[in-house]
Design an enzyme around this catalytic site. Structure first.
Site, mmCIF file in Angstrom:
data_model
loop_
_atom_site.group_PDB
_atom_site.id
_atom_site.type_symbol
_atom_site.label_atom_id
_atom_site.label_comp_id
_atom_site.label_asym_id
_atom_site.label_seq_id
_atom_site.Cartn_x
_atom_site.Cartn_y
_atom_site.Cartn_z
ATOM 1 N N SER A 177 0.856 -1.200 0.000
ATOM 2 C CA SER A 177 0.000 0.000 0.000
ATOM 3 C C SER A 177 0.884 1.239 0.000
ATOM 4 O O SER A 177 2.036 1.191 0.469
ATOM 5 C CB SER A 177 -0.859 0.017 1.264
ATOM 6 O OG SER A 177 -1.479 1.273 1.423
ATOM 7 N N TYR A 190 -1.325 -1.084 10.612
ATOM 8 C CA TYR A 190 -1.574 -1.539 9.234
ATOM 9 C C TYR A 190 -0.468 -1.011 8.307
ATOM 10 O O TYR A 190 0.088 -1.759 7.496
ATOM 11 C CB TYR A 190 -2.947 -1.036 8.780
ATOM 12 C CG TYR A 190 -3.220 -1.178 7.291
ATOM 13 C CD1 TYR A 190 -3.642 -2.392 6.759
ATOM 14 C CD2 TYR A 190 -3.055 -0.097 6.426
ATOM 15 C CE1 TYR A 190 -3.892 -2.522 5.402
ATOM 16 C CE2 TYR A 190 -3.304 -0.222 5.065
ATOM 17 C CZ TYR A 190 -3.724 -1.430 4.558
ATOM 18 O OH TYR A 190 -3.975 -1.558 3.208
ATOM 19 N N LYS A 194 2.405 -2.999 5.951
ATOM 20 C CA LYS A 194 2.574 -2.824 4.502
ATOM 21 C C LYS A 194 4.018 -2.444 4.169
ATOM 22 O O LYS A 194 4.516 -2.779 3.090
ATOM 23 C CB LYS A 194 1.574 -1.780 3.983
ATOM 24 C CG LYS A 194 0.116 -2.257 4.061
ATOM 25 C CD LYS A 194 -0.110 -3.500 3.209
ATOM 26 C CE LYS A 194 -1.531 -4.006 3.206
ATOM 27 N NZ LYS A 194 -1.733 -5.172 2.335
HETATM 28 N N1 LIG Z 1 -8.539 -0.244 -1.455
HETATM 29 C C1 LIG Z 1 -7.481 0.491 -1.232
HETATM 30 O O1 LIG Z 1 -7.535 1.737 -1.254
HETATM 31 C C2 LIG Z 1 -6.167 -0.159 -0.952
HETATM 32 C C3 LIG Z 1 -5.036 0.649 -0.941
HETATM 33 C C4 LIG Z 1 -3.802 0.079 -0.707
HETATM 34 C C5 LIG Z 1 -3.695 -1.281 -0.505
HETATM 35 N N2 LIG Z 1 -4.805 -2.054 -0.501
HETATM 36 C C6 LIG Z 1 -4.621 -3.487 -0.283
HETATM 37 O O2 LIG Z 1 -5.260 -4.200 -1.310
HETATM 38 C C7 LIG Z 1 -5.584 -5.509 -0.839
HETATM 39 C C8 LIG Z 1 -7.016 -5.825 -1.188
HETATM 40 O O3 LIG Z 1 -7.871 -4.909 -0.541
HETATM 41 P P1 LIG Z 1 -9.176 -4.331 -1.246
HETATM 42 O O4 LIG Z 1 -9.060 -2.875 -1.221
HETATM 43 O O5 LIG Z 1 -9.432 -5.038 -2.512
HETATM 44 O O6 LIG Z 1 -10.318 -4.639 -0.183
HETATM 45 P P2 LIG Z 1 -11.152 -5.952 0.082
HETATM 46 O O7 LIG Z 1 -11.848 -5.703 1.361
HETATM 47 O O8 LIG Z 1 -11.966 -6.316 -1.093
HETATM 48 O O9 LIG Z 1 -9.985 -7.028 0.218
HETATM 49 C C9 LIG Z 1 -9.404 -7.443 1.415
HETATM 50 C C10 LIG Z 1 -9.826 -8.866 1.540
HETATM 51 O O10 LIG Z 1 -9.014 -9.572 2.450
HETATM 52 C C11 LIG Z 1 -9.887 -10.533 3.011
HETATM 53 N N3 LIG Z 1 -9.304 -11.111 4.219
HETATM 54 C C12 LIG Z 1 -9.093 -10.516 5.395
HETATM 55 N N4 LIG Z 1 -8.571 -11.393 6.257
HETATM 56 C C13 LIG Z 1 -8.468 -12.566 5.592
HETATM 57 C C14 LIG Z 1 -7.995 -13.832 5.946
HETATM 58 N N5 LIG Z 1 -7.535 -14.095 7.173
HETATM 59 N N6 LIG Z 1 -8.007 -14.799 5.019
HETATM 60 C C15 LIG Z 1 -8.473 -14.562 3.785
HETATM 61 N N7 LIG Z 1 -8.936 -13.377 3.386
HETATM 62 C C16 LIG Z 1 -8.929 -12.389 4.287
HETATM 63 C C17 LIG Z 1 -11.168 -9.773 3.294
HETATM 64 O O11 LIG Z 1 -12.251 -10.629 3.469
HETATM 65 C C18 LIG Z 1 -11.281 -8.974 2.024
HETATM 66 O O12 LIG Z 1 -12.003 -9.674 1.030
HETATM 67 C C19 LIG Z 1 -5.294 -5.508 0.654
HETATM 68 O O13 LIG Z 1 -4.025 -6.104 0.849
HETATM 69 C C20 LIG Z 1 -5.227 -4.033 1.003
HETATM 70 O O14 LIG Z 1 -4.404 -3.783 2.108
HETATM 71 C C21 LIG Z 1 -6.050 -1.527 -0.722
#
Ligand SMILES: NC(=O)c1ccc[n+]([C@@H]2O[C@H](COP(=O)([O-])OP(=O)(O)OC[C@H]3O[C@@H](n4cnc5c(N)ncnc54)[C@H](O)[C@@H]3O)[C@@H](O)[C@H]2O)c1
Length: 286
Positions: A177, A190, A194
């Site tokens: 991230s 968090y 990252k």
């Molecule tokens: N959306 C953003 O702005 C953003 C920005 C930077 C990084 N990210 C990263 O992108 C990735 C995906 O996030 P997203 O934004 O698509 O949101 P999202 O909520 O769709 O994805 C996160 C997923 O991780 C799953 N999860 C959590 N704990 C888990 C576990 N123990 N086992 C299996 N699955 C588990 C959740 O159920 C969820 O579906 C994450 O690593 C997040 O940190 C997101």
């Protein structure tokens, strides 16, 4: 630089950086279509029933990979499998809580049994159970965040590597991230998890290059998913973010999925140990 010094310099580089010492021959296909094709590849994407994980599964599948999607709930897995099948993507689905060793092992074993091997791992699952001052975070918060966001990413990699080695190589992509570069206010633990993924990428890449496995990372900015809805649903916060962006909008999951697929493709055959920031132009420096 005289010849002796030059030889010392080169051998030091090769000793400390196995990537530089790698002598594997790459085939020179055409620069178009075929280099980005993932036909015949098998890809595991964790937490791939929604958001960035689902977009990554779609991008990999559209390029011909067989994708194995997973998340904790069967109903979400069923929905994602049906969606991907409707898009003519080869897909298998199962439940997996990446924080549980038996689930990680089942996911990997099931993939090998059903699909014959593993070429790609996208480690995407993450949690954030804590908002507030980092000094108020508890041991339980740190355990949960580090277990899911960092340890599980490593332990999944450790499980898939022997299978990638059997196929002659592979590609691992971690999802970090922008918060890994600049800790976000109220998201201290968090953000630190990252940052750890940036280090994990660099620690694994030289070691796994010997097995022709590339290890890279993407660091998204603010992307429109459920995870980040507290940020993008609040107009004041979005306006504040936009001041830091060159592209004045929140990103879409597909804009991360495509970069992940690129990193897994032959187009990226000389890229390892890197993190690509996909942030709409936010400044990212450690
Ligand atoms: N959306 C953003 O702005 C953003 C920005 C930077 C990084 N990210 C990263 O992108 C990735 C995906 O996030 P997203 O934004 O698509 O949101 P999202 O909520 O769709 O994805 C996160 C997923 O991780 C799953 N999860 C959590 N704990 C888990 C576990 N123990 N086992 C299996 N699955 C588990 C959740 O159920 C969820 O579906 C994450 O690593 C997040 O940190 C997101």
């Amino acid at each position: 630089m005289d010849k002796v010094m030059l030889r010392c310099f080169v051998s030091r580089c090769l000793l400390t950086n196995p990537v530089a010492g790698q002598t594997r021959k790459m085939s020179r296909g055409s620069l178009a279509g075929s280099q980005s094709s993932l036909a015949g590849k098998v890809a595991i994407v964790t937490a791939s029933t929604d958001g960035i994980g689902l977009a990554a599964a779609q991008a990999l599948g559209q390029r011909g990979a067989h994708v194995v999607v997973s998340s904790r709930r069967q109903s979400n897995v069923d929905k994602a499998v049906a969606l991907l099948q409707s898009e003519k993507i080869q897909v298998t689905g199962t439940t997996c809580n990446v924080g549980k060793s038996e689930d990680r092992e089942r996911l990997v074993n099931m993939t090998v049994e059903h699909c014959g091997g593993i070429d790609i791992l996208v480690s995407n699952a993450a949690v954030n159970p804590f908002f507030g001052n980092i000094m108020d975070s508890t041991a339980a918060v740190w355990d949960k965040i580090l277990d899911v966001n960092v340890k599980a990413a490593f332990l999944m990699t450790q499980l898939v590597v022997p299978h990638m080695e059997k196929r002659g190589g592979g590609s691992v992509v971690f999802v970090s991230s922008v918060a890994g570069y600049q800790p976000m206010q109220a998201l201290g633990p968090y953000s630190v998890s990252k940052t750890a993924l940036l280090g994990l990428t660099r620690a694994l890449a030289p070691e796994l290059a010997q097995s022709h496995i590339r290890v890279n990372c993407v660091a998204p900015g603010v992307i429109k998913t459920r995870f980040s809805q507290a940020l993008w649903q609040d107009e004041d916060i979005v306006d504040e973010f936009k001041k830091q962006l060159s592209i004045k909008r929140v990103g879409e999951p597909e804009e991360i999925g495509g970069v992940i697929a690129f990193l897994c493709s032959k187009d990226a055959s000389y890229i390892t140990g890197e993190t690509i920031t996909v942030t709409g132009g936010m400044s990212c420096r450690l």
